[in-house]
Design a protein around this motif. Structure first.
Motif, PDB file in Angstrom:
ATOM      1  N   ALA A  19      37.518  29.558  14.161  1.00  0.00           N
ATOM      2  CA  ALA A  19      37.329  29.705  15.569  1.00  0.00           C
ATOM      3  C   ALA A  19      37.960  30.629  16.483  1.00  0.00           C
ATOM      4  CB  ALA A  19      37.649  28.119  16.166  1.00  0.00           C
ATOM      5  N   LEU A  20      39.259  30.844  16.082  1.00  0.00           N
ATOM      6  CA  LEU A  20      40.169  31.679  16.941  1.00  0.00           C
ATOM      7  C   LEU A  20      39.626  33.095  17.267  1.00  0.00           C
ATOM      8  CD1 LEU A  20      42.923  31.652  18.554  1.00  0.00           C
ATOM      9  CD2 LEU A  20      44.046  32.471  16.613  1.00  0.00           C
ATOM     10  N   PRO A  21      39.449  33.615  16.000  1.00  0.00           N
ATOM     11  CA  PRO A  21      38.939  35.268  16.321  1.00  0.00           C
ATOM     12  C   PRO A  21      37.508  35.105  17.282  1.00  0.00           C
ATOM     13  CG  PRO A  21      39.252  34.906  14.049  1.00  0.00           C
ATOM     14  CD  PRO A  21      39.298  33.641  14.588  1.00  0.00           C
ATOM     15  N   GLY A  22      36.532  34.515  16.870  1.00  0.00           N
ATOM     16  CA  GLY A  22      35.313  34.320  17.900  1.00  0.00           C
ATOM     17  C   GLY A  22      35.599  33.974  19.144  1.00  0.00           C
ATOM     18  N   ASN A  23      36.515  33.010  19.526  1.00  0.00           N
ATOM     19  CA  ASN A  23      36.799  32.563  20.883  1.00  0.00           C
ATOM     20  C   ASN A  23      37.656  33.629  21.457  1.00  0.00           C
ATOM     21  OD1 ASN A  23      36.222  29.579  21.559  1.00  0.00           O
ATOM     22  ND2 ASN A  23      36.498  29.762  19.287  1.00  0.00           N
ATOM     23  N   VAL A  24      38.473  34.342  20.781  1.00  0.00           N
ATOM     24  CA  VAL A  24      39.328  35.427  21.271  1.00  0.00           C
ATOM     25  C   VAL A  24      38.275  36.736  21.901  1.00  0.00           C
ATOM     26  CG1 VAL A  24      41.001  37.258  20.931  1.00  0.00           C
ATOM     27  CG2 VAL A  24      41.528  35.062  20.340  1.00  0.00           C
ATOM     28  N   LEU A  25      37.383  36.826  20.952  1.00  0.00           N
ATOM     29  CA  LEU A  25      36.376  37.840  21.112  1.00  0.00           C
ATOM     30  C   LEU A  25      35.592  37.541  22.438  1.00  0.00           C
ATOM     31  CD1 LEU A  25      35.108  40.601  20.134  1.00  0.00           C
ATOM     32  CD2 LEU A  25      33.785  39.391  18.982  1.00  0.00           C
ATOM     33  N   ALA A  26      35.183  36.296  22.467  1.00  0.00           N
ATOM     34  CA  ALA A  26      34.143  35.723  23.405  1.00  0.00           C
ATOM     35  C   ALA A  26      35.014  35.885  24.891  1.00  0.00           C
ATOM     36  CB  ALA A  26      33.719  34.438  23.295  1.00  0.00           C
ATOM     37  N   PHE A  27      36.254  35.446  24.766  1.00  0.00           N
ATOM     38  CA  PHE A  27      37.126  35.605  26.125  1.00  0.00           C
ATOM     39  C   PHE A  27      37.532  36.914  26.521  1.00  0.00           C
ATOM     40  CE2 PHE A  27      41.447  35.878  28.024  1.00  0.00           C
ATOM     41  CZ  PHE A  27      41.082  34.809  29.090  1.00  0.00           C
ATOM     42  N   HIS A  28      37.603  37.764  25.661  1.00  0.00           N
ATOM     43  CA  HIS A  28      37.966  39.229  26.098  1.00  0.00           C
ATOM     44  C   HIS A  28      36.478  39.888  26.715  1.00  0.00           C
ATOM     45  CE1 HIS A  28      37.764  43.664  25.286  1.00  0.00           C
ATOM     46  NE2 HIS A  28      39.010  43.481  25.668  1.00  0.00           N
ATOM     47  N   ALA A  29      35.280  39.559  26.105  1.00  0.00           N
ATOM     48  CA  ALA A  29      34.027  39.929  26.775  1.00  0.00           C
ATOM     49  C   ALA A  29      33.883  39.494  27.954  1.00  0.00           C
ATOM     50  CB  ALA A  29      32.930  39.802  25.701  1.00  0.00           C
ATOM     51  N   LEU A  30      34.017  38.227  28.235  1.00  0.00           N
ATOM     52  CA  LEU A  30      33.816  37.580  29.459  1.00  0.00           C
ATOM     53  C   LEU A  30      34.655  37.729  30.470  1.00  0.00           C
ATOM     54  CD1 LEU A  30      32.765  33.963  27.848  1.00  0.00           C
ATOM     55  CD2 LEU A  30      31.432  35.551  29.081  1.00  0.00           C
ATOM     56  N   LEU A  31      35.840  38.218  30.011  1.00  0.00           N
ATOM     57  CA  LEU A  31      36.943  38.663  30.922  1.00  0.00           C
ATOM     58  C   LEU A  31      36.717  40.065  31.616  1.00  0.00           C
ATOM     59  CD1 LEU A  31      39.553  38.008  32.414  1.00  0.00           C
ATOM     60  CD2 LEU A  31      40.922  39.148  30.558  1.00  0.00           C
ATOM     61  N   ARG A  32      36.067  40.912  30.615  1.00  0.00           N
ATOM     62  CA  ARG A  32      35.631  42.157  31.063  1.00  0.00           C
ATOM     63  C   ARG A  32      34.446  42.076  31.928  1.00  0.00           C
ATOM     64  NH1 ARG A  32      34.699  46.510  26.564  1.00  0.00           N
ATOM     65  NH2 ARG A  32      33.373  44.580  25.819  1.00  0.00           N
ATOM     66  N   GLN A  33      33.672  41.353  31.677  1.00  0.00           N
ATOM     67  CA  GLN A  33      32.410  40.965  32.555  1.00  0.00           C
ATOM     68  C   GLN A  33      32.806  40.377  33.915  1.00  0.00           C
ATOM     69  OE1 GLN A  33      29.460  42.009  31.412  1.00  0.00           O
ATOM     70  NE2 GLN A  33      28.165  41.266  32.994  1.00  0.00           N
ATOM     71  N   VAL A  34      33.568  39.278  33.990  1.00  0.00           N
ATOM     72  CA  VAL A  34      33.963  38.885  35.331  1.00  0.00           C
ATOM     73  C   VAL A  34      34.754  39.931  36.163  1.00  0.00           C
ATOM     74  CG1 VAL A  34      35.465  37.115  36.296  1.00  0.00           C
ATOM     75  CG2 VAL A  34      34.092  36.364  34.177  1.00  0.00           C
ATOM     76  N   ARG A  35      35.603  40.730  35.510  1.00  0.00           N
ATOM     77  CA  ARG A  35      36.225  41.800  36.327  1.00  0.00           C
ATOM     78  C   ARG A  35      35.472  42.987  36.969  1.00  0.00           C
ATOM     79  NH1 ARG A  35      41.550  43.209  32.991  1.00  0.00           N
ATOM     80  NH2 ARG A  35      42.114  44.573  34.925  1.00  0.00           N
ATOM     81  N   ARG A  36      34.242  42.893  36.608  1.00  0.00           N
ATOM     82  CA  ARG A  36      33.411  44.085  36.832  1.00  0.00           C
ATOM     83  C   ARG A  36      33.064  43.546  38.518  1.00  0.00           C
ATOM     84  NH1 ARG A  36      29.305  45.269  31.818  1.00  0.00           N
ATOM     85  NH2 ARG A  36      31.099  46.157  30.516  1.00  0.00           N
ATOM     86  N   ARG A  37      32.051  44.312  38.903  1.00  0.00           N
ATOM     87  CA  ARG A  37      31.645  44.200  40.285  1.00  0.00           C
ATOM     88  C   ARG A  37      30.569  43.042  40.706  1.00  0.00           C
ATOM     89  NH1 ARG A  37      29.928  49.385  43.703  1.00  0.00           N
ATOM     90  NH2 ARG A  37      32.264  49.859  42.666  1.00  0.00           N
ATOM     91  N   HIS A  38      29.688  42.866  39.925  1.00  0.00           N
ATOM     92  CA  HIS A  38      28.681  41.674  39.920  1.00  0.00           C
ATOM     93  C   HIS A  38      28.639  40.857  38.689  1.00  0.00           C
ATOM     94  CE1 HIS A  38      27.536  43.800  43.771  1.00  0.00           C
ATOM     95  NE2 HIS A  38      27.304  44.890  42.978  1.00  0.00           N
ATOM     96  N   PRO A  39      29.752  40.046  38.532  1.00  0.00           N
ATOM     97  CA  PRO A  39      29.588  39.036  37.592  1.00  0.00           C
ATOM     98  C   PRO A  39      28.608  38.001  38.133  1.00  0.00           C
ATOM     99  CG  PRO A  39      31.559  38.575  38.693  1.00  0.00           C
ATOM    100  CD  PRO A  39      30.942  39.892  39.339  1.00  0.00           C
ATOM    101  N   THR A  40      27.968  37.127  36.931  1.00  0.00           N
ATOM    102  CA  THR A  40      27.139  35.980  37.166  1.00  0.00           C
ATOM    103  C   THR A  40      28.030  34.679  37.310  1.00  0.00           C
ATOM    104  OG1 THR A  40      26.728  35.793  34.930  1.00  0.00           O
ATOM    105  CG2 THR A  40      25.319  37.158  36.250  1.00  0.00           C
TER     106      THR A  40
END
Length: 320
Positions: A19-40
């Protein structure tokens, strides 16, 4: 350490490595998405869900490895902190799964009003409230357990009014657990608090998820112009979330109800229930995949890179 303890530890380690690699990858992808201008709002909620999964994995495994070392029993305070963080991650994960289901229901049932009124800051405020509700409920429960432990005279050998004696090498050591041995009056208070935690942090989120996802699937089924892929994505998200509740969070919450009915502390089956709860971090990847385009893109690109590297790594065979 008994054979059952070795089995449980092996499963915890396998879950951690899976679970750790998948959750780290998901956390990184979501963090990049949230730091953008228009996250959902869904991105903000899923980021908090990934955070709770990582907290669960990082808090649980070191605690179990210490138990497997068969050294001295953990002091009361580190034991309580590790147990609190583990339960906080599980309960907060249930709340965020319910929040994601509400977001999906509003987006499908009321699309115009949702897309006009949705704001990422609303999801951020809801996340703070959910973390606070979970922390306060569990904080009261663990404060009572701390009071019970202090009332019994401390931890370890003090609770049982015995003097620790070194064991011979051939004598099996006792199981290293952090469960208490409260008396009848203390147990009555503890069981009621744990039952309230189950209702607030497990029962209500489960009902919310069932209501929202049943209606989401029905709405998608009635839309004549909905694409097949979008329908399958909605069904996959609904089934993944309900599967997490049934397989992972259900046993962990039901043990509280059984303990309330039987009027005991539930130490006989809490370890197995915690083992089922550890699979939550694995199955949440299904929810991430069907709920977030950023996570789908990251997982697909990572999978493609792994396939390319595996194809390029050709074995060198020398024939003499």
């Amino acid at each position: 350490m008994p054979k059952m303890g070795h089995l449980l530890l092996s499963v915890h380690i396998a879950t951690f490595l899976t679970a750790l690699p998948g959750n780290v990858l998901a956390f990184h992808a979501l963090l990049r998405q949230v730091r953008r201008r228009h996250p959902t709002p869904a991105d903000v909620l899923l980021l908090n869900l990934a955070t709770s999964n990582l907290m669960f994995l990082l808090a649980l495994l070191p605690f179990k490895l210490n138990e497997a070392a068969e050294s001295d029993r953990l002091p009361c305070f580190p034991c309580t902190v590790a147990s609190f963080l583990t339960c906080l991650a599980v309960c907060t994960g249930a709340l965020f799964l319910a929040a994601v289901s509400v977001d999906r229901y509003l987006a499908v049932a009321f699309p115009l009003g949702y897309y006009v009124a949705r704001r990422p800051r609303h999801a951020a405020m809801a996340s703070v409230v959910l973390w606070a509700v979970s922390s306060l409920n569990l904080g009261v429960a663990y404060a009572i357990e701390w009071w019970i432990n202090k009332g019994d005279g401390g931890d370890g050998a003090k609770k049982n009014n015995t003097t620790p004696v070194p064991l011979p090498p051939t004598t099996p050591r006792p199981s290293l657990t952090c469960y208490l041995n409260p008396n009848a009056d203390q147990l009555g208070v503890l069981v009621r608090v744990r039952l309230e935690v189950f209702v607030v942090l497990f029962g209500l989120p489960l009902l919310v998820c069932c209501f929202c996802y049943v209606n989401v699937v029905l709405v998608w089924a009635r839309l004549p112009n909905a694409g097949r892929r979008r329908r399958l994505r909605a069904v996959g998200q609904a089934l993944g979330t309900l599967w997490v509740f049934a397989l992972c969070l259900g046993p962990y919450g039901v043990c509280r109800v059984v303990g309330a009915v039987r009027q005991d502390d539930g130490s006989g089956w809490s370890e197995v229930a915690l083992l089922a709860g550890s699979f939550n971090a694995c199955l949440d990847l299904v929810v991430f995949y069907f709920s977030s385009a950023a996570v789908r893109s990251s997982l697909n690109s990572c999978f493609k890179r792994c396939l390319i590297r595996a194809a390029e790594a050709k074995p060198f065979i020398t024939i003499r």
